[in-house]
Each structure stands twice: as structure tokens, then as C-alpha cells.
Design a protein around this motif. Structure first.
Motif, PDB file in Angstrom:
ATOM      1  N   CYS A   1     -27.778   0.445  11.662  1.00  0.00           N
ATOM      2  CA  CYS A   1     -27.132   0.666  10.374  1.00  0.00           C
ATOM      3  C   CYS A   1     -28.198   0.724   9.283  1.00  0.00           C
ATOM      4  CB  CYS A   1     -26.129  -0.446  10.089  1.00  0.00           C
ATOM      5  SG  CYS A   1     -25.390  -0.325   8.444  1.00  0.00           S
ATOM      6  N   ALA A   2     -28.182   1.797   8.501  1.00  0.00           N
ATOM      7  CA  ALA A   2     -29.154   1.968   7.421  1.00  0.00           C
ATOM      8  C   ALA A   2     -28.925   0.977   6.286  1.00  0.00           C
ATOM      9  CB  ALA A   2     -29.088   3.396   6.886  1.00  0.00           C
TER      10      ALA A   2
ATOM     11  N   ARG B   1     -29.721   5.102  11.152  1.00  0.00           N
ATOM     12  CA  ARG B   1     -31.161   5.388  11.184  1.00  0.00           C
ATOM     13  C   ARG B   1     -31.614   5.289  12.627  1.00  0.00           C
ATOM     14  NH1 ARG B   1     -33.973   4.383   5.986  1.00  0.00           N
ATOM     15  NH2 ARG B   1     -32.486   5.320   4.558  1.00  0.00           N
ATOM     16  N   THR B   2     -32.717   5.925  12.933  1.00  0.00           N
ATOM     17  CA  THR B   2     -33.235   5.937  14.299  1.00  0.00           C
ATOM     18  C   THR B   2     -34.641   5.373  14.326  1.00  0.00           C
ATOM     19  OG1 THR B   2     -31.932   7.922  14.763  1.00  0.00           O
ATOM     20  CG2 THR B   2     -33.706   7.408  16.289  1.00  0.00           C
ATOM     21  N   TYR B   3     -34.891   4.543  15.340  1.00  0.00           N
ATOM     22  CA  TYR B   3     -36.225   3.996  15.589  1.00  0.00           C
ATOM     23  C   TYR B   3     -36.671   4.475  16.961  1.00  0.00           C
ATOM     24  CZ  TYR B   3     -39.895   0.673  16.772  1.00  0.00           C
ATOM     25  OH  TYR B   3     -41.081   0.105  17.166  1.00  0.00           O
TER      26      TYR B   3
ATOM     27  N   GLU C   1     -24.561   7.079   8.104  1.00  0.00           N
ATOM     28  CA  GLU C   1     -25.511   7.831   8.934  1.00  0.00           C
ATOM     29  C   GLU C   1     -26.516   6.836   9.502  1.00  0.00           C
ATOM     30  OE1 GLU C   1     -27.018  10.969  10.878  1.00  0.00           O
ATOM     31  OE2 GLU C   1     -25.314  11.106   9.535  1.00  0.00           O
TER      32      GLU C   1
ATOM     33  N   HIS D   1     -30.679   3.181  17.478  1.00  0.00           N
ATOM     34  CA  HIS D   1     -29.994   3.544  16.244  1.00  0.00           C
ATOM     35  C   HIS D   1     -29.452   2.275  15.601  1.00  0.00           C
ATOM     36  CE1 HIS D   1     -30.005   7.891  17.224  1.00  0.00           C
ATOM     37  NE2 HIS D   1     -30.123   7.393  18.449  1.00  0.00           N
TER      38      HIS D   1
END
Length: 96
Positions: free
Chosen positions: A33-34, A20-22, A18, A31
Motif C-alpha cells: 500500500c502506497a 507500489r512495487t518493490y 494503486e 506490492h
């Protein structure tokens, strides 16, 4: 610098994890990679409605979609105009 591939937003399918978004601006969303922090794609529905920019370095085969143009060059560094003329090395330059 980074290579981007612009596709219709509904063409993107994340198959693992999933992202991550900044929120990088009022409308822009980056977006990544978490797990490792690698940039993945960029969405700005105000500027590019219906499209998403995918960083082509994240493809299994980044060469599958070759570059066709340079964009956003208004503020590029002057030396970028001739960067392709610099010496090239498969890995690292000689240390001596």
C-alpha cells in the motif's frame, strides 16, 4: 510470519488505490500500500507463472480462506515447530 493465499494472477482485482512495487529479487515483485506501507501481494512469474500470492491479513475477512499447509519451512526458526504450544492472550500478557 504471514499467511498467503495463492490465486490465479488474473483473479486479482485492485479496487482502490494503486499499489507500489518493490523489486525484491531478480524475478520477485512485492506490492504494498502506497499510503500505509502494508504488504499486499507477491508476484514471481519465473517461480510461480500465472499465480499471485496475496497476504490474507489484507482481506476484509482473513478467516474466509483458512490455512491448509505450511510452506517454505526449510529455514524456519526451530522454536516455530512448537509455537502453537506457547501461552496465548486475547490482547497483551499481564504486566506482573
Amino acid at each position: 510470519m504471514v499467511g498467503w493465499v495463492m490465486v490465479a494472477e488474473d483473479a486479482l482485482k485492485v479496487t482502490k488505490g494503486e499499489p507500489r512495487t518493490y523489486r525484491s529479487s531478480q524475478h520477485g515483485r512485492r506490492h504494498f500500500c502506497a499510503n500505509c506501507g502494508s504488504g499486499l501481494f507477491y508476484i514471481n512469474g519465473n517461480m510461480l507463472p500465472g499465480f499471485i500470492d496475496i497476504q490474507n491479513g489484507t482481506y476484509v475477512d482473513p478467516g474466509a480462506v483458512p490455512a491448509t499447509m505450511h510452506i517454505q519451512v526449510a529455514e524456519r526458526l526451530r522454536w516455530m515447530e512448537t509455537a502453537h504450544e506457547l501461552p496465548a492472550f486475547d490482547r497483551f500478557p499481564p504486566t506482573q
